[in-house]
Write a protein that holds these residues in place. Structure first.
Motif, PDB file in Angstrom:
ATOM      1  N   ASP B  68      -5.591   8.762  -3.631  1.00 16.24           N
ATOM      2  CA  ASP B  68      -5.318   8.328  -4.991  1.00 16.24           C
ATOM      3  C   ASP B  68      -6.116   7.054  -5.216  1.00 16.24           C
ATOM      4  O   ASP B  68      -5.872   6.041  -4.588  1.00 16.24           O
ATOM      5  CB  ASP B  68      -3.807   8.056  -5.108  1.00 16.24           C
ATOM      6  CG  ASP B  68      -3.443   7.572  -6.495  1.00 16.24           C
ATOM      7  OD1 ASP B  68      -4.203   7.841  -7.445  1.00 16.24           O
ATOM      8  OD2 ASP B  68      -2.397   6.896  -6.617  1.00 16.24           O
ATOM      9  N   LYS B  69      -7.093   7.159  -6.074  1.00 14.33           N
ATOM     10  CA  LYS B  69      -7.952   6.002  -6.330  1.00 14.33           C
ATOM     11  C   LYS B  69      -7.320   5.121  -7.392  1.00 14.33           C
ATOM     12  O   LYS B  69      -7.003   5.593  -8.489  1.00 14.33           O
ATOM     13  CB  LYS B  69      -9.321   6.493  -6.793  1.00 14.33           C
ATOM     14  CG  LYS B  69     -10.293   5.363  -7.057  1.00 14.33           C
ATOM     15  CD  LYS B  69     -11.714   5.852  -6.966  1.00 14.33           C
ATOM     16  CE  LYS B  69     -12.656   4.679  -6.777  1.00 14.33           C
ATOM     17  NZ  LYS B  69     -14.002   5.113  -6.408  1.00 14.33           N
ATOM     18  N   ARG B  70      -7.158   3.851  -7.058  1.00 12.76           N
ATOM     19  CA  ARG B  70      -6.600   2.897  -8.027  1.00 12.76           C
ATOM     20  C   ARG B  70      -7.463   1.658  -7.973  1.00 12.76           C
ATOM     21  O   ARG B  70      -7.513   0.981  -6.944  1.00 12.76           O
ATOM     22  CB  ARG B  70      -5.154   2.545  -7.670  1.00 12.76           C
ATOM     23  CG  ARG B  70      -4.199   3.736  -7.824  1.00 12.76           C
ATOM     24  CD  ARG B  70      -2.764   3.298  -8.068  1.00 12.76           C
ATOM     25  NE  ARG B  70      -2.155   2.606  -6.947  1.00 12.76           N
ATOM     26  CZ  ARG B  70      -1.562   3.205  -5.923  1.00 12.76           C
ATOM     27  NH1 ARG B  70      -1.543   4.530  -5.841  1.00 12.76           N
ATOM     28  NH2 ARG B  70      -1.024   2.499  -4.956  1.00 12.76           N
ATOM     29  N   GLY B  71      -8.127   1.350  -9.085  1.00 15.32           N
ATOM     30  CA  GLY B  71      -9.060   0.234  -9.085  1.00 15.32           C
ATOM     31  C   GLY B  71     -10.196   0.594  -8.166  1.00 15.32           C
ATOM     32  O   GLY B  71     -10.649   1.729  -8.163  1.00 15.32           O
ATOM     33  N   ASN B  72     -10.605  -0.355  -7.355  1.00 16.65           N
ATOM     34  CA  ASN B  72     -11.710  -0.008  -6.463  1.00 16.65           C
ATOM     35  C   ASN B  72     -11.239   0.352  -5.061  1.00 16.65           C
ATOM     36  O   ASN B  72     -12.023   0.420  -4.143  1.00 16.65           O
ATOM     37  CB  ASN B  72     -12.751  -1.131  -6.422  1.00 16.65           C
ATOM     38  CG  ASN B  72     -12.160  -2.413  -5.885  1.00 16.65           C
ATOM     39  OD1 ASN B  72     -10.946  -2.528  -5.729  1.00 16.65           O
ATOM     40  ND2 ASN B  72     -12.995  -3.372  -5.597  1.00 16.65           N
ATOM     41  N   GLN B  73      -9.938   0.559  -4.925  1.00 11.97           N
ATOM     42  CA  GLN B  73      -9.530   1.040  -3.619  1.00 11.97           C
ATOM     43  C   GLN B  73      -8.836   2.395  -3.679  1.00 11.97           C
ATOM     44  O   GLN B  73      -8.345   2.826  -4.717  1.00 11.97           O
ATOM     45  CB  GLN B  73      -8.726   0.016  -2.821  1.00 11.97           C
ATOM     46  CG  GLN B  73      -7.624  -0.680  -3.551  1.00 11.97           C
ATOM     47  CD  GLN B  73      -7.131  -1.910  -2.770  1.00 11.97           C
ATOM     48  OE1 GLN B  73      -7.832  -2.383  -1.864  1.00 11.97           O
ATOM     49  NE2 GLN B  73      -5.965  -2.406  -3.109  1.00 11.97           N
ATOM     50  N   VAL B  74      -8.834   3.057  -2.520  1.00 12.57           N
ATOM     51  CA  VAL B  74      -8.291   4.407  -2.443  1.00 12.57           C
ATOM     52  C   VAL B  74      -7.081   4.401  -1.519  1.00 12.57           C
ATOM     53  O   VAL B  74      -7.170   3.921  -0.385  1.00 12.57           O
ATOM     54  CB  VAL B  74      -9.348   5.384  -1.898  1.00 12.57           C
ATOM     55  CG1 VAL B  74      -8.778   6.794  -1.811  1.00 12.57           C
ATOM     56  CG2 VAL B  74     -10.596   5.360  -2.765  1.00 12.57           C
ATOM     57  N   PHE B  75      -5.966   4.895  -2.050  1.00 11.09           N
ATOM     58  CA  PHE B  75      -4.740   4.954  -1.245  1.00 11.09           C
ATOM     59  C   PHE B  75      -4.518   6.374  -0.757  1.00 11.09           C
ATOM     60  O   PHE B  75      -4.671   7.324  -1.520  1.00 11.09           O
ATOM     61  CB  PHE B  75      -3.547   4.486  -2.070  1.00 11.09           C
ATOM     62  CG  PHE B  75      -3.586   3.023  -2.363  1.00 11.09           C
ATOM     63  CD1 PHE B  75      -2.962   2.114  -1.519  1.00 11.09           C
ATOM     64  CD2 PHE B  75      -4.277   2.527  -3.478  1.00 11.09           C
ATOM     65  CE1 PHE B  75      -3.016   0.749  -1.772  1.00 11.09           C
ATOM     66  CE2 PHE B  75      -4.338   1.167  -3.734  1.00 11.09           C
ATOM     67  CZ  PHE B  75      -3.709   0.279  -2.883  1.00 11.09           C
ATOM     68  N   TYR B  76      -4.152   6.448   0.490  1.00 12.40           N
ATOM     69  CA  TYR B  76      -3.885   7.754   1.080  1.00 12.40           C
ATOM     70  C   TYR B  76      -2.402   7.894   1.353  1.00 12.40           C
ATOM     71  O   TYR B  76      -1.743   6.909   1.703  1.00 12.40           O
ATOM     72  CB  TYR B  76      -4.660   7.927   2.383  1.00 12.40           C
ATOM     73  CG  TYR B  76      -6.107   8.286   2.162  1.00 12.40           C
ATOM     74  CD1 TYR B  76      -6.516   9.613   2.176  1.00 12.40           C
ATOM     75  CD2 TYR B  76      -7.058   7.300   1.916  1.00 12.40           C
ATOM     76  CE1 TYR B  76      -7.851   9.963   1.967  1.00 12.40           C
ATOM     77  CE2 TYR B  76      -8.402   7.636   1.708  1.00 12.40           C
ATOM     78  CZ  TYR B  76      -8.778   8.963   1.735  1.00 12.40           C
ATOM     79  OH  TYR B  76     -10.087   9.292   1.520  1.00 12.40           O
ATOM     80  N   GLN B  77      -1.895   9.106   1.195  1.00 12.53           N
ATOM     81  CA  GLN B  77      -0.520   9.341   1.605  1.00 12.53           C
ATOM     82  C   GLN B  77      -0.369  10.707   2.249  1.00 12.53           C
ATOM     83  O   GLN B  77      -1.178  11.603   2.037  1.00 12.53           O
ATOM     84  CB  GLN B  77       0.457   9.152   0.456  1.00 12.53           C
ATOM     85  CG  GLN B  77       0.291  10.094  -0.699  1.00 12.53           C
ATOM     86  CD  GLN B  77       1.378   9.855  -1.748  1.00 12.53           C
ATOM     87  OE1 GLN B  77       2.555  10.017  -1.485  1.00 12.53           O
ATOM     88  NE2 GLN B  77       0.957   9.495  -2.948  1.00 12.53           N
ATOM     89  N   LEU B  78       0.681  10.813   3.044  1.00 12.05           N
ATOM     90  CA  LEU B  78       0.956  12.036   3.787  1.00 12.05           C
ATOM     91  C   LEU B  78       1.374  13.123   2.816  1.00 12.05           C
ATOM     92  O   LEU B  78       2.231  12.912   1.965  1.00 12.05           O
ATOM     93  CB  LEU B  78       2.097  11.739   4.756  1.00 12.05           C
ATOM     94  CG  LEU B  78       2.060  12.412   6.117  1.00 12.05           C
ATOM     95  CD1 LEU B  78       0.694  12.240   6.763  1.00 12.05           C
ATOM     96  CD2 LEU B  78       3.130  11.803   7.006  1.00 12.05           C
TER      97      LEU B  78
END
Lengths: 110, 110
Positions: B68-78
DNA sequence: TGCCTATTTGGCAATATAGCCAAATAGGCT
DNA sequence: AGCCTATTTGGCTATATTGCCAAATAGGCA
């Protein structure tokens, strides 16, 4: 953080890696029904005996199966049946992927 | 016998293979506690960002995580928490191996 | 626009894995 | 002993994986 657990994670990875091959998954599945000798597994999979023997050796090294020599053949059996429970989860991964694929296709077709 | 199920077993193997690496196991474990961005995981593991990014890509390809891209970073989840249940079984493999090792040592010492 | 940060991608070298053949080993049988 | 079957091991080649660096891409902000 990671370094501290590295050894342990490597041990876990070894077990998973041992399972991560279609022929070895087949063997695990087959052994879930009872012990099998190398020749039976070789017959079922249809590869060279030496290849099957090496796959069995990987499973044994990982602690997933045990072998029992009787006469001139060697029978293998599952040592840790709980790994079978896991397949249900793997299936759910595959299914949700398939579903997503269908959704994507539908999206493209609109 | 085997040929018929090969495709399916390959799909299963892919999921397992994706899990079968210490860094990726760490990531899975970490994501079990909540989403994490690439930079956090990189910091924790202490490898090159590109390496972590590729590990995450492997997990994503296998359908194990979502990003999930939010701003310039990408968050990952299980995506599939059930894989966590499996670790208990892997631990039991490791423990019974350790026990066997102890038994062998004892045998040698006699 | 220009710069900075976060992330991904391409490419390369090192290492690991897979599968076959050939040879070695081991047990059963005549 | 000699032969046959079952299995493992060694060795080789082909392929895949890993991890780094460098470069490309993307978003935020001055």
């Amino acid at each position: 953080m990671y370094q501290k657990r590295k050894r342990h994670l490597e041990a876990r990875a070894k077990v998973l890696k041992a399972m991560a091959h279609p022929s070895r998954l087949f063997i695990i599945d087959e052994l879930a029904h009872g012990e099998r000798c190398v020749c039976e597994l070789t017959e079922m999979i249809g590869a060279d005996v030496s290849t099957i023997s090496k796959h069995l050796s990987v499973l044994k090294q990982a602690g997933l199966v045990i072998d029992d020599k009787r006469g001139n053949q060697v029978f293998y059996q599952l040592r840790v049946p709980c790994i079978l429970n896991f397949f249900g989860c793997v299936e759910s991964v595959l299914e949700s992927q398939a579903q997503e694929h269908v959704d994507l296709l539908a999206l493209v077709e609109k």
